[in-house]
Design a protein around this motif. Structure first.
Motif, PDB file in Angstrom:
ATOM      1  N   MET A 117       0.923  -1.299   0.115  1.00 31.75           N
ATOM      2  CA  MET A 117       0.001   0.025  -0.100  1.00 31.75           C
ATOM      3  C   MET A 117       0.829   1.302  -0.027  1.00 31.75           C
ATOM      4  SD  MET A 117      -3.285  -1.204   2.639  1.00 31.75           S
ATOM      5  CE  MET A 117      -2.182  -1.759   3.942  1.00 31.75           C
ATOM      6  N   PRO A 118       1.774   1.408  -0.978  1.00 32.97           N
ATOM      7  CA  PRO A 118       2.662   2.464  -0.933  1.00 32.97           C
ATOM      8  C   PRO A 118       2.161   3.879  -0.932  1.00 32.97           C
ATOM      9  CG  PRO A 118       2.896   1.229  -2.836  1.00 32.97           C
ATOM     10  CD  PRO A 118       1.908   0.624  -2.158  1.00 32.97           C
ATOM     11  N   ARG A 119       0.873   4.010  -2.013  1.00 31.78           N
ATOM     12  CA  ARG A 119       0.375   5.215  -1.854  1.00 31.78           C
ATOM     13  C   ARG A 119      -0.173   5.641  -0.701  1.00 31.78           C
ATOM     14  NH1 ARG A 119      -2.852   5.524  -7.220  1.00 31.78           N
ATOM     15  NH2 ARG A 119      -3.356   3.315  -6.558  1.00 31.78           N
ATOM     16  N   MET A 120      -1.006   4.818  -0.050  1.00 32.61           N
ATOM     17  CA  MET A 120      -1.548   5.141   1.099  1.00 32.61           C
ATOM     18  C   MET A 120      -0.723   5.270   2.421  1.00 32.61           C
ATOM     19  SD  MET A 120      -4.697   3.006   3.375  1.00 32.61           S
ATOM     20  CE  MET A 120      -3.747   1.925   3.747  1.00 32.61           C
ATOM     21  N   SER A 121       0.441   4.409   2.452  1.00 34.91           N
ATOM     22  CA  SER A 121       1.127   4.625   3.322  1.00 34.91           C
ATOM     23  C   SER A 121       1.996   5.974   3.403  1.00 34.91           C
ATOM     24  CB  SER A 121       2.392   3.402   3.806  1.00 34.91           C
ATOM     25  OG  SER A 121       2.832   3.069   2.352  1.00 34.91           O
ATOM     26  N   SER A 122       2.534   6.304   2.242  1.00 34.85           N
ATOM     27  CA  SER A 122       3.042   7.599   1.891  1.00 34.85           C
ATOM     28  C   SER A 122       2.380   8.927   2.139  1.00 34.85           C
ATOM     29  CB  SER A 122       3.617   7.688   0.439  1.00 34.85           C
ATOM     30  OG  SER A 122       4.409   6.574  -0.021  1.00 34.85           O
ATOM     31  N   ALA A 123       0.864   8.639   2.094  1.00 35.57           N
ATOM     32  CA  ALA A 123      -0.025   9.755   2.450  1.00 35.57           C
ATOM     33  C   ALA A 123      -0.060   9.626   3.681  1.00 35.57           C
ATOM     34  CB  ALA A 123      -1.418   9.589   1.873  1.00 35.57           C
ATOM     35  N   ALA A 124      -0.144   8.637   4.466  1.00 34.51           N
ATOM     36  CA  ALA A 124      -0.127   8.703   6.102  1.00 34.51           C
ATOM     37  C   ALA A 124       1.111   9.342   6.543  1.00 34.51           C
ATOM     38  CB  ALA A 124      -0.280   7.224   6.632  1.00 34.51           C
ATOM     39  N   LEU A 125       2.230   8.887   6.205  1.00 31.73           N
ATOM     40  CA  LEU A 125       3.647   9.513   6.627  1.00 31.73           C
ATOM     41  C   LEU A 125       3.487  11.123   6.402  1.00 31.73           C
ATOM     42  CD1 LEU A 125       6.035   6.512   5.594  1.00 31.73           C
ATOM     43  CD2 LEU A 125       5.087   7.332   7.944  1.00 31.73           C
ATOM     44  N   ALA A 126       2.862  11.311   5.383  1.00 34.37           N
ATOM     45  CA  ALA A 126       2.930  12.873   4.862  1.00 34.37           C
ATOM     46  C   ALA A 126       2.153  13.579   6.068  1.00 34.37           C
ATOM     47  CB  ALA A 126       2.418  13.239   3.336  1.00 34.37           C
ATOM     48  N   GLY A 127       1.101  13.128   6.226  1.00 32.14           N
ATOM     49  CA  GLY A 127       0.027  13.589   7.308  1.00 32.14           C
ATOM     50  C   GLY A 127       0.853  13.750   8.759  1.00 32.14           C
ATOM     51  N   THR A 128       1.710  12.723   8.904  1.00 33.71           N
ATOM     52  CA  THR A 128       2.521  12.913  10.298  1.00 33.71           C
ATOM     53  C   THR A 128       3.408  13.974  10.341  1.00 33.71           C
ATOM     54  OG1 THR A 128       3.953  11.162   9.870  1.00 33.71           O
ATOM     55  CG2 THR A 128       1.965  10.563  10.784  1.00 33.71           C
ATOM     56  N   LEU A 129       4.158  14.061   9.220  1.00 33.77           N
ATOM     57  CA  LEU A 129       5.161  15.072   9.109  1.00 33.77           C
ATOM     58  C   LEU A 129       4.794  16.483   9.533  1.00 33.77           C
ATOM     59  CD1 LEU A 129       8.129  14.797   8.513  1.00 33.77           C
ATOM     60  CD2 LEU A 129       7.708  14.925   6.526  1.00 33.77           C
ATOM     61  N   VAL A 130       3.752  16.813   8.872  1.00 31.51           N
ATOM     62  CA  VAL A 130       3.108  18.396   9.106  1.00 31.51           C
ATOM     63  C   VAL A 130       3.244  18.788  10.407  1.00 31.51           C
ATOM     64  CG1 VAL A 130       1.379  19.797   8.523  1.00 31.51           C
ATOM     65  CG2 VAL A 130       1.795  18.372   6.991  1.00 31.51           C
ATOM     66  N   PRO A 131       2.531  18.077  11.473  1.00 29.97           N
ATOM     67  CA  PRO A 131       2.376  18.510  12.773  1.00 29.97           C
ATOM     68  C   PRO A 131       3.806  18.148  13.428  1.00 29.97           C
ATOM     69  CG  PRO A 131       1.325  16.532  12.631  1.00 29.97           C
ATOM     70  CD  PRO A 131       1.493  16.777  11.318  1.00 29.97           C
ATOM     71  N   THR A 132       4.569  17.199  13.102  1.00 30.16           N
ATOM     72  CA  THR A 132       5.994  17.054  13.580  1.00 30.16           C
ATOM     73  C   THR A 132       6.844  17.992  13.051  1.00 30.16           C
ATOM     74  OG1 THR A 132       5.349  14.443  13.294  1.00 30.16           O
ATOM     75  CG2 THR A 132       7.818  15.319  13.483  1.00 30.16           C
ATOM     76  N   THR A 133       6.725  18.442  12.076  1.00 28.73           N
ATOM     77  CA  THR A 133       7.477  19.707  11.763  1.00 28.73           C
ATOM     78  C   THR A 133       7.094  20.903  12.222  1.00 28.73           C
ATOM     79  OG1 THR A 133       8.061  18.525   9.614  1.00 28.73           O
ATOM     80  CG2 THR A 133       8.709  20.879   9.674  1.00 28.73           C
ATOM     81  N   ALA A 134       5.991  21.260  12.246  1.00 31.27           N
ATOM     82  CA  ALA A 134       5.415  22.294  12.845  1.00 31.27           C
ATOM     83  C   ALA A 134       5.782  22.452  14.288  1.00 31.27           C
ATOM     84  CB  ALA A 134       3.932  22.708  12.685  1.00 31.27           C
ATOM     85  N   ALA A 135       5.750  21.401  15.007  1.00 33.35           N
ATOM     86  CA  ALA A 135       5.941  21.344  16.585  1.00 33.35           C
ATOM     87  C   ALA A 135       7.451  21.410  16.797  1.00 33.35           C
ATOM     88  CB  ALA A 135       5.213  20.235  17.077  1.00 33.35           C
ATOM     89  N   GLY A 136       8.272  20.473  15.958  1.00 36.22           N
ATOM     90  CA  GLY A 136       9.585  20.201  16.201  1.00 36.22           C
ATOM     91  C   GLY A 136      10.758  21.250  15.668  1.00 36.22           C
TER      92      GLY A 136
END
Length: 143
Positions: free
Chosen positions: A73-92
């Motif tokens: 499921m590379p497209r779905m897992s990539s999209a999920a990872l991109a979603g986690t990266l937004v708050p991680t980057t904003a906070a970190g």
């Protein structure tokens, strides 16, 4: 199944970082609190507790990173990872809030690194499906 060669390289950082944060969420919970508060007020289902939100984010990174590294499921897992990266980057890595020039430069580099990874994840999430002659369907059809 055809797996893109870059997927495991892209996924490795998320599995490692997600595991580290899952084992010690308090390490980043204080930095994440303002972002968690803002997101939880706007997005239903997002935990209001920063430690819980950080654990959830980490779990998504581990699962989606593992799926991506295996080519599942590379497209779905990539999209999920991109979603986690937004708050991680904003906070970190809020380099725009930092006064010290050296620390600001370090955080800007980390922010830009995450932005580049976000771009790679978006490419992986939107790449067209690859069809090939082998695989399960072809093997079943030959029976």
């Amino acid at each position: 199944m055809i797996r893109h060669a870059a997927h495991p390289m892209l996924a490795a950082m998320f599995v490692a970082a997600g595991y580290g944060t899952l084992m010690d969420p308090e390490r980043v919970a204080a930095k994440a609190e303002p972002v968690v508060d803002a997101v939880s007020r706007r997005v239903p289902g997002v935990p209001r507790d920063a430690v819980t939100a950080v654990r959830l984010n980490s779990a998504v990174q581990i699962v989606a990173g593992t799926l991506l590294s295996l080519g599942l499921m590379p497209r779905m897992s990539s999209a999920a990872l991109a979603g986690t990266l937004v708050p991680t980057t904003a906070a970190g890595h809020p380099f725009w809030k930092i006064e010290d020039p050296q620390d600001r430069a370090r955080q800007r580099i980390q922010f830009l690194k995450n932005l580049a990874m976000f771009g790679g994840l978006l490419l992986a999430a939107t790449e067209p499906r690859r069809h090939h002659r082998g695989g399960v369907r072809a093997a079943l059809a030959r029976r």
